[in-house]
Design a protein around this motif. Sequence first.
Motif, PDB file in Angstrom:
ATOM      1  N   PRO A   1      29.989  34.095  38.582  1.00 19.31           N
ATOM      2  CA  PRO A   1      30.427  32.691  38.502  1.00 19.31           C
ATOM      3  C   PRO A   1      31.863  32.541  38.005  1.00 19.31           C
ATOM      4  CG  PRO A   1      28.168  32.890  37.742  1.00 19.31           C
ATOM      5  CD  PRO A   1      28.658  34.294  37.965  1.00 19.31           C
ATOM      6  N   GLU A   2      32.211  33.285  36.956  1.00 23.31           N
ATOM      7  CA  GLU A   2      33.572  33.208  36.437  1.00 23.31           C
ATOM      8  C   GLU A   2      34.555  33.859  37.412  1.00 23.31           C
ATOM      9  OE1 GLU A   2      36.955  32.614  34.057  1.00 23.31           O
ATOM     10  OE2 GLU A   2      35.003  31.603  34.190  1.00 23.31           O
ATOM     11  N   GLY A   3      34.119  34.960  38.064  1.00 25.91           N
ATOM     12  CA  GLY A   3      34.973  35.617  39.056  1.00 25.91           C
ATOM     13  C   GLY A   3      35.296  34.687  40.216  1.00 25.91           C
ATOM     14  N   ALA A   4      34.289  33.935  40.680  1.00 31.64           N
ATOM     15  CA  ALA A   4      34.508  32.990  41.777  1.00 31.64           C
ATOM     16  C   ALA A   4      35.500  31.910  41.372  1.00 31.64           C
ATOM     17  CB  ALA A   4      33.181  32.368  42.199  1.00 31.64           C
ATOM     18  N   ARG A   5      35.371  31.426  40.144  1.00 28.45           N
ATOM     19  CA  ARG A   5      36.299  30.384  39.674  1.00 28.45           C
ATOM     20  C   ARG A   5      37.737  30.921  39.650  1.00 28.45           C
ATOM     21  NH1 ARG A   5      39.178  28.767  35.674  1.00 28.45           N
ATOM     22  NH2 ARG A   5      38.744  30.651  34.436  1.00 28.45           N
ATOM     23  N   ARG A   6      37.901  32.138  39.140  1.00 24.86           N
ATOM     24  CA  ARG A   6      39.241  32.727  39.070  1.00 24.86           C
ATOM     25  C   ARG A   6      39.815  32.965  40.467  1.00 24.86           C
ATOM     26  NH1 ARG A   6      41.633  34.778  34.946  1.00 24.86           N
ATOM     27  NH2 ARG A   6      42.493  36.514  36.166  1.00 24.86           N
ATOM     28  N   ILE A   7      38.983  33.485  41.363  1.00 22.97           N
ATOM     29  CA  ILE A   7      39.456  33.770  42.724  1.00 22.97           C
ATOM     30  C   ILE A   7      39.896  32.489  43.419  1.00 22.97           C
ATOM     31  CG2 ILE A   7      38.670  34.457  45.030  1.00 22.97           C
ATOM     32  CD1 ILE A   7      36.998  36.665  43.618  1.00 22.97           C
ATOM     33  N   ARG A   8      39.102  31.413  43.233  1.00 19.59           N
ATOM     34  CA  ARG A   8      39.465  30.154  43.896  1.00 19.59           C
ATOM     35  C   ARG A   8      40.785  29.584  43.370  1.00 19.59           C
ATOM     36  NH1 ARG A   8      33.560  29.248  43.963  1.00 19.59           N
ATOM     37  NH2 ARG A   8      32.946  29.357  46.168  1.00 19.59           N
ATOM     38  N   ASN A   9      41.190  30.036  42.193  1.00 18.39           N
ATOM     39  CA  ASN A   9      42.491  29.642  41.659  1.00 18.39           C
ATOM     40  C   ASN A   9      43.583  30.651  42.008  1.00 18.39           C
ATOM     41  OD1 ASN A   9      41.711  27.222  40.418  1.00 18.39           O
ATOM     42  ND2 ASN A   9      40.878  28.324  38.654  1.00 18.39           N
ATOM     43  N   GLY A  10      43.228  31.651  42.866  1.00 19.19           N
ATOM     44  CA  GLY A  10      44.219  32.609  43.345  1.00 19.19           C
ATOM     45  C   GLY A  10      44.404  33.832  42.473  1.00 19.19           C
ATOM     46  N   ASN A  11      43.502  34.011  41.484  1.00 20.86           N
ATOM     47  CA  ASN A  11      43.616  35.148  40.568  1.00 20.86           C
ATOM     48  C   ASN A  11      42.570  36.218  40.884  1.00 20.86           C
ATOM     49  OD1 ASN A  11      45.608  33.808  38.923  1.00 20.86           O
ATOM     50  ND2 ASN A  11      43.934  32.498  38.177  1.00 20.86           N
ATOM     51  N   PRO A  12      42.784  37.468  40.430  1.00 17.01           N
ATOM     52  CA  PRO A  12      41.744  38.484  40.592  1.00 17.01           C
ATOM     53  C   PRO A  12      40.473  38.033  39.879  1.00 17.01           C
ATOM     54  CG  PRO A  12      43.813  39.480  39.873  1.00 17.01           C
ATOM     55  CD  PRO A  12      43.971  38.001  39.733  1.00 17.01           C
ATOM     56  N   GLY A  13      39.319  38.269  40.507  1.00 24.65           N
ATOM     57  CA  GLY A  13      38.060  37.853  39.923  1.00 24.65           C
ATOM     58  C   GLY A  13      37.035  38.964  39.949  1.00 24.65           C
ATOM     59  N   GLU A  14      36.109  38.913  38.999  1.00 23.31           N
ATOM     60  CA  GLU A  14      35.087  39.947  38.875  1.00 23.31           C
ATOM     61  C   GLU A  14      34.040  39.827  39.977  1.00 23.31           C
ATOM     62  OE1 GLU A  14      32.103  41.814  35.448  1.00 23.31           O
ATOM     63  OE2 GLU A  14      32.848  39.761  35.248  1.00 23.31           O
ATOM     64  N   VAL A  15      33.614  40.987  40.516  1.00 26.79           N
ATOM     65  CA  VAL A  15      32.593  41.031  41.565  1.00 26.79           C
ATOM     66  C   VAL A  15      31.551  42.079  41.210  1.00 26.79           C
ATOM     67  CG1 VAL A  15      34.149  40.275  43.429  1.00 26.79           C
ATOM     68  CG2 VAL A  15      33.931  42.719  42.917  1.00 26.79           C
ATOM     69  N   THR A  16      30.381  41.934  41.795  1.00 25.04           N
ATOM     70  CA  THR A  16      29.354  42.968  41.677  1.00 25.04           C
ATOM     71  C   THR A  16      29.313  43.756  42.973  1.00 25.04           C
ATOM     72  OG1 THR A  16      27.623  41.467  42.473  1.00 25.04           O
ATOM     73  CG2 THR A  16      27.987  41.562  40.096  1.00 25.04           C
ATOM     74  N   GLY A  17      28.842  44.996  42.908  1.00 23.95           N
ATOM     75  CA  GLY A  17      28.916  45.877  44.073  1.00 23.95           C
ATOM     76  C   GLY A  17      30.219  46.641  44.025  1.00 23.95           C
ATOM     77  N   SER A  18      30.400  47.539  44.976  1.00 18.68           N
ATOM     78  CA  SER A  18      31.621  48.345  44.956  1.00 18.68           C
ATOM     79  C   SER A  18      32.090  48.655  46.364  1.00 18.68           C
ATOM     80  CB  SER A  18      31.388  49.652  44.185  1.00 18.68           C
ATOM     81  OG  SER A  18      30.429  50.449  44.854  1.00 18.68           O
TER      82      SER A  18
ATOM     83  N   GLN B   1      39.664  46.135  43.684  1.00 20.67           N
ATOM     84  CA  GLN B   1      40.460  46.855  42.689  1.00 20.67           C
ATOM     85  C   GLN B   1      39.590  47.296  41.513  1.00 20.67           C
ATOM     86  OE1 GLN B   1      43.739  44.145  41.868  1.00 20.67           O
ATOM     87  NE2 GLN B   1      44.882  44.919  43.641  1.00 20.67           N
ATOM     88  N   GLY B   2      38.453  47.920  41.838  1.00 20.50           N
ATOM     89  CA  GLY B   2      37.618  48.496  40.796  1.00 20.50           C
ATOM     90  C   GLY B   2      36.978  47.449  39.899  1.00 20.50           C
ATOM     91  N   GLY B   3      35.998  46.710  40.433  1.00 17.30           N
ATOM     92  CA  GLY B   3      35.299  45.694  39.647  1.00 17.30           C
ATOM     93  C   GLY B   3      35.837  44.297  39.828  1.00 17.30           C
ATOM     94  N   THR B   4      37.039  44.189  40.343  1.00 18.47           N
ATOM     95  CA  THR B   4      37.609  42.885  40.658  1.00 18.47           C
ATOM     96  C   THR B   4      38.153  42.897  42.083  1.00 18.47           C
ATOM     97  OG1 THR B   4      39.856  43.397  39.895  1.00 18.47           O
ATOM     98  CG2 THR B   4      38.306  42.521  38.251  1.00 18.47           C
ATOM     99  N   VAL B   5      38.386  41.711  42.621  1.00 16.06           N
ATOM    100  CA  VAL B   5      39.019  41.562  43.936  1.00 16.06           C
ATOM    101  C   VAL B   5      40.247  40.680  43.784  1.00 16.06           C
ATOM    102  CG1 VAL B   5      38.778  40.483  46.211  1.00 16.06           C
ATOM    103  CG2 VAL B   5      36.962  41.966  45.342  1.00 16.06           C
ATOM    104  N   GLN B   6      41.357  41.167  44.327  1.00 16.67           N
ATOM    105  CA  GLN B   6      42.600  40.384  44.385  1.00 16.67           C
ATOM    106  C   GLN B   6      42.575  39.597  45.691  1.00 16.67           C
ATOM    107  OE1 GLN B   6      45.538  40.064  42.318  1.00 16.67           O
ATOM    108  NE2 GLN B   6      45.871  38.444  43.834  1.00 16.67           N
ATOM    109  N   PRO B   7      42.467  38.269  45.628  1.00 19.98           N
ATOM    110  CA  PRO B   7      42.333  37.493  46.871  1.00 19.98           C
ATOM    111  C   PRO B   7      43.610  37.482  47.699  1.00 19.98           C
ATOM    112  CG  PRO B   7      42.587  36.020  44.995  1.00 19.98           C
ATOM    113  CD  PRO B   7      42.474  37.409  44.432  1.00 19.98           C
ATOM    114  N   GLU B   8      43.432  37.566  49.029  1.00 21.50           N
ATOM    115  CA  GLU B   8      44.557  37.406  49.952  1.00 21.50           C
ATOM    116  C   GLU B   8      44.437  36.092  50.720  1.00 21.50           C
ATOM    117  OE1 GLU B   8      45.119  40.827  52.443  1.00 21.50           O
ATOM    118  OE2 GLU B   8      45.609  42.124  50.743  1.00 21.50           O
TER     119      GLU B   8
END
Length: 304
Positions: free
Chosen positions: A246-263, A285-292
């Motif tokens: 949930p927090e990762g999705a919020r960060r990603i939607r703001n254009g920041n790297p966000g935490e994800v599950t899976g690898s 990027q190892g536990g997070t995704v940098q959105p493009e």
Amino acid sequence: MGRKKGRDISGWLVVDKPAGITSTAVVAKVRWALDARKAGHAGTLDPDATGVLAVALGEATKTVSSITDALKCYDFTVTWGAETTTDDASGEVLRRSDARPTRDQVLVALPGFTGEIMQVPPAYSAVKVEGDRAYDLAREGETPELAARPLWVESLTLLDADADSARFEMVCGKGGYVRAIARDLGRQLGCLGHVAHLRRSWSGPFDADDGVAFDRIDREAQDWLQARLLPLEVALQDMSMLRATPEGARRIRNGNPGEVTGSAEWGELVWVADARGPVCIGRYQGGTVQPERVFNLQAAIDHG
């Protein structure tokens, strides 16, 4: 400036394009029929060609490159004995030949057109030459100098042949010109050739048999068309999918790297979803995704 008119509608509509109309005109008709604010397509078809034209609406336009990079399948017929200005039947004849290849001669030539090949695009093509489209230069009587470019041809199969023509199926990567294959085959076989009929059978996950006939686009109700939209993530089938916290999705939607599950592999291009739908395409990027490319959730789920 005011907002673009139209609805925030997102998804893919597969159209079975008829001959005699441009890809741009198909997109315009779909956009008008669905009152969509934004539309594009994944891979131009020649006006005389038929088959799959995948129209992206709204947030699906951010996934177009995924389909552009996917394999595509073409069913086409080459007429031997003449080379034309456009490398198809719509052009003026440049040269003629009385020679005709045997079936065996055609079969022997095909391996040279498979795998990684170098291909010079047709003079009448959308390739840019110093900022101008090649077909615009050609129409003005110029002969644009086009550089050879690499093309991956997965397979090139002879389906049928008679004295004056041959029918083929080709599966290839992005940037391929069937008309150039016909031209170069004709030259190699010493008989000259051009495309007589061309149909794109499938493109990535989209199949012509599932396409909406063009003449139905303005005959059917908007709800009928909207019910045939495919979700934007259909275009992302070849990518790994990871779940955002949930927090990762919020960060990603703001254009920041966000935490994800899976690898995935470090630096791999992946797509990310949460419980509400697609979130982004980005680099793992190892536990997070940098959105493009971040998806606007409301637009992304509006097709449903």
